[in-house]
Design an enzyme around this catalytic site. Structure first.
Site, mmCIF file in Angstrom:
data_model
loop_
_atom_site.group_PDB
_atom_site.id
_atom_site.type_symbol
_atom_site.label_atom_id
_atom_site.label_comp_id
_atom_site.label_asym_id
_atom_site.label_seq_id
_atom_site.Cartn_x
_atom_site.Cartn_y
_atom_site.Cartn_z
ATOM 1 C CG HIS A 12 -1.939 -1.150 1.140
ATOM 2 N ND1 HIS A 12 -2.487 -1.728 2.268
ATOM 3 C CD2 HIS A 12 -2.449 -1.824 0.075
ATOM 4 C CE1 HIS A 12 -3.309 -2.712 1.891
ATOM 5 N NE2 HIS A 12 -3.296 -2.780 0.580
ATOM 6 N N GLY B 278 -0.918 -9.751 12.384
ATOM 7 C CA GLY B 278 -1.434 -8.405 12.567
ATOM 8 C C GLY B 278 -2.471 -7.968 11.559
#
Length: 229
Positions: free
Chosen positions: A105, A171
């Site tokens: 990202h 995570g």
């Protein structure tokens, strides 16, 4: 020859270093509607707000340090060929010393042209301001993939995942697409380990081991499992 360990990391690993995540606060990110600061539409409406928002995120991230989970991944490079594919835009994996990191990202400490997303620049200073332009004369913007924008790094991420001997998810609850689809490209015979405080549903997959814990404690448990293999 070392086995290839492919790691998909998400916001949960950075959270234990003090970097806040918008998904934990009802769609607000540091008090902002995420679509105002993480979409092309928000950028078009108020570029100054967006630039200031990411300037603040950079200042915050600069003062954050890698935690035990980041360091554990570096230690695993002694035994495995570790490739990290991260949804995070911070540089904590790099700060810890991981040698192979692919950012799905984008990267908080880089800027890109608002005209050509392939024109990317390392930030020598923390802030991007209105009037800062790329070599083609367009305004610089954060090198972050916003909602509705293509994830150019998916193709190399898929190629890395296809060659995994074991795959670790840490995570992230596999809710963000297309990143979450990487699990479908892990070879069927290879084990998948999931570290997250919440149970994660994986459909049509065998060899899945869930470690229901936060990142730092989960990595300690993961290393114990590896030692018993």
């Amino acid at each position: 020859m070392k086995q290839k360990m492919v790691v998909l990391s998400g916001a949960g690993i950075s959270a234990e270093s003090g970097i806040k995540t918008f998904r934990d606060s009802g769609g607000l990110w540091e008090g902002h509607d995420v679509m105002e600061v993480a979409s092309p539409q928000g950028w078009a409406r108020n570029p100054e707000l967006v630039l200031d928002f990411y300037n603040q995120r950079r200042k915050q991230a600069r003062n954050c340090k890698p935690n035990g989970a980041h360091h554990a991944l570096v230690e695993l490079e002694r035994e495995f060929d570790v490739h990290i594919i991260t949804q995070n835009v911070d540089n904590l994996h790099e700060k810890a010393g991981s040698s192979k990191v692919l950012h799905l990202h984008g990267e908080l400490f880089k800027a890109q042209s608002s005209l050509d997303p392939k024109l990317i620049y390392d930030l020598s200073i923390i802030d991007i301001n209105l009037g800062d332009k790329c070599e083609r004369g367009s305004q610089l913007r954060p090198n972050v993939v916003w909602f509705g924008e293509p994830v150019f790094a998916m193709d190399p991420a898929i190629e890395i995942t296809r060659k995994a001997d074991l795959f670790l998810v840490i995570g992230t609850s596999l809710q963000v697409y297309p990143a979450a689809s990487l699990i479908d490209f892990v070879p069927k015979s290879k084990p998948i380990y999931l570290i997250d405080p919440q149970p994660i549903t994986t459909y049509n997959r065998q060899n899945v081991i869930q470690i229901q814990d936060k990142a730092v404690n989960g990595m300690e448990r993961f290393k114990s499992i590896l030692n018993k293999r």
